[in-house]
Scaffold this motif. Structure first.
Motif, mmCIF file in Angstrom:
data_model
loop_
_atom_site.group_PDB
_atom_site.id
_atom_site.type_symbol
_atom_site.label_atom_id
_atom_site.label_comp_id
_atom_site.label_asym_id
_atom_site.label_seq_id
_atom_site.Cartn_x
_atom_site.Cartn_y
_atom_site.Cartn_z
ATOM 1 N N THR A 1 0.981 -1.306 0.026
ATOM 2 C CA THR A 1 0.049 -0.169 0.011
ATOM 3 C C THR A 1 0.947 1.295 0.177
ATOM 4 O OG1 THR A 1 -1.593 -1.258 1.432
ATOM 5 C CG2 THR A 1 -2.023 1.131 0.807
ATOM 6 N N ASP B 1 -4.945 -2.993 -6.969
ATOM 7 C CA ASP B 1 -4.529 -3.430 -5.719
ATOM 8 C C ASP B 1 -5.117 -4.747 -5.815
ATOM 9 O OD1 ASP B 1 -3.062 -3.839 -3.665
ATOM 10 O OD2 ASP B 1 -4.409 -2.720 -2.236
ATOM 11 N N GLU B 2 -4.240 -5.712 -5.159
ATOM 12 C CA GLU B 2 -4.773 -7.170 -5.296
ATOM 13 C C GLU B 2 -5.428 -7.471 -6.362
ATOM 14 O OE1 GLU B 2 -4.943 -9.082 -2.079
ATOM 15 O OE2 GLU B 2 -4.657 -7.379 -0.337
HETATM 16 MG MG MG Z 1 -2.423 -4.822 0.172
#
Ligand code: MG
Ligand code: ADP
Length: 450
Positions: A53, A152-153
């Motif tokens: 992150t 993200d992911e």
């Molecule tokens: Mg993450």
């Protein structure tokens, strides 16, 4: 690992890092940030909990022009919880820059509020693919100024069938954008994105972070899984854990069974309303429920620290899910254990996971002392927007209800709601006193959650 000081970051970001007490970079941060800060496309694969992150958060914020009001960055996440969490991290990193609007746009929340917020402008949008696409199709915001898109992911988004939405979203964004992709695993299906939607991406993997937490994996052979849970909790002195099930139906059923046994559990799965999911996570984190029974989708990406252990009630159907599940424990440098319950039918399936362990018999114990639930949550019908501060809640509990400061647990606040954890044994009593008392001269409604 090198320190963040070695990076060409603007001063407010360096100050925020200092305030947040981040000094040394994690391996994935050290390898990805120099590339991200050169505005290059980047694919970063690193285990859950490796600090991804911050990599994209700093990259995105370095490029943001606070004076220009238009969406300059779009961050796509698989779930609402994860989007909220990412937004929170970015807001705290942006705190010294001043006046950076970070907006979350997720499904399951009414669109009206989102349309309203978009009218006021936002620098960064964090959202789930379905809702972001819908809003783009409605012309609710102008994507022309987007300079960075973050996935993200990514593996989880693909898993959840978001690939077409993501591709459509990219169609709205400028072609000279920077695209960053983060993922814990790297299934072949990701290549659709990396080969077609990214420009000469630099691929990074961080498989052996120096401070890699040790996750001890154990598998127990047992055909009666429900009684085994109580035994395992005792055997490994587990006081706070997520138990993973393969389906929502299983998760609901197990949660009911555990509660019948006097083990306080809450469920978390994708069919629940946002509000209920939030409440479950809050109560788990503030120790009002020692157990969260979750499905994979709901359990992913949530940064719940200090988790002693995770338990796989069922052997996951996909190997990647096993990796993700066990990544919930042993985060941020702490050790953890991951326990899988394997019945005779699932033995072969477990062996297909290719772990270095074999299922063993569950040792006998005769002590089944119930798992203690330390706290209980009181919900207050007022939050940040009503200018109710954590200090006001603490003050009222100390002065009106006779609690000491040390007894008061975690406080969570939303725009119009606040949650405070109090010692379970005293909760009824405190609530009876608290419910009638005004806070800052106002009588807000209050509930005692179970
Ligand atoms: Mg993450
Ligand atoms: P990931 O997205 O890779 O699963 P997160 O970004 O959620 O991981 O970070 C996991 C945890 O590590 C968070 O609690 C975060 O605050 C912490 N963390 C991230 N970067 C650092 C760092 N450089 N130093 C110390 N802790 C860090």
């Amino acid at each position: 690992m090198p320190s963040f000081d070695t990076l060409p970051l603007k001063k407010p970001l360096k100050e925020a890092l200092k305030r947040l007490e981040y000094t040394k970079m994690t391996p994935i941060q050290a390898s990805s940030l120099p590339i991200i800060l050169e505005n290059k496309d980047c694919i970063a694969q690193a285990a859950t909990g490796s600090g991804k992150t911050l990599s994209f958060g700093l990259g995105v914020l370095e490029r943001i022009n606070p004076k220009s009001f238009g969406v300059q960055s779009l961050i796509l996440c698989p779930t609402r919880e994860l989007a909220e969490q990412v937004a929170k991290v970015i807001r705290s990193l942006a705190s010294e820059i001043g006046n950076i609007k970070v907006l979350t746009l997720c499904g399951g929340v009414p669109m009206r509020g989102q349309l309203h917020s978009l009218k006021h402008g936002a620098h960064i949008v964090v959202g789930t693919p379905g809702r972001v696409l819908k809003l783009l199709q409605m012309d609710a915001f102008d994507p022309a100024q987007i300079q960075t898109v973050v996935l993200d992911e990514a593996d989880q988004m693909i898993d959840m069938g978001f690939i077409e939405d993501i591709t459509s979203i990219f169609g709205f964004t400028p072609t000279d954008r920077q695209t960053l992709l983060f993922s814990a695993t790297f299934p072949d299906s990701i290549q659709v994105i990396t080969s077609e939607l990214m420009r000469n991406p630099i691929q990074l993997t961080s498989n052996t972070p120096i401070s890699k937490p040790k996750i001890e994996e154990i598998a127990y052979l047992c055909n009666k899984k429900l009684p085994a849970i109580a035994q395992i909790l005792h055997l490994h002195a587990i006081s706070n854990t997520i138990i993973f099930c393969n389906t929502k139906i299983d998760a609901n059923a197990l949660c009911e069974d555990l509660n019948q046994l006097g083990i306080h559990a809450l469920t978390l799965h994708g069919d629940m309303e946002q509000f209920d999911r939030n409440e479950a996570i809050i109560q788990f984190r503030n120790l009002s429920a020692p157990i969260l029974v979750a499905t994979d989708v709901a359990g992913r990406g949530i940064d719940i620290e200090d988790l002693d252990a995770i338990i796989n009630y069922e052997v996951p159907i996909q190997n990647e899910r096993y990796t993700h599940r066990i990544g919930r424990t042993g985060r941020a440098g702490k050790n953890g254990i991951a326990i899988t319950l394997v019945n005779s039918y699932q033995y072969d399936r477990f062996m297909e996971l290719n772990r270095s362990i074999t299922p063993q018999e569950l040792p006998e114990t005769d002590d089944f002392s119930a798992l203690e639930t330390l706290m209980r949550t009181i919900c207050i019908d007022a939050g940040k927007k009503e200018k109710l501060r954590p200090g006001d809640i603490v003050g009222a509990l100390i002065h009106e209800c006779g609690l000491s400061k040390e007894e008061i647990g975690k406080i969570d606040q939303f725009d119009h709601l606040s949650y405070v954890a109090v010692p379970r044994a005293k909760a009824e009593n405190i609530y009876q006193k608290f419910v009638k008392r005004p806070i800052k001269g106002k009588t807000f409604r209050k509930w005692l959650l179970n």
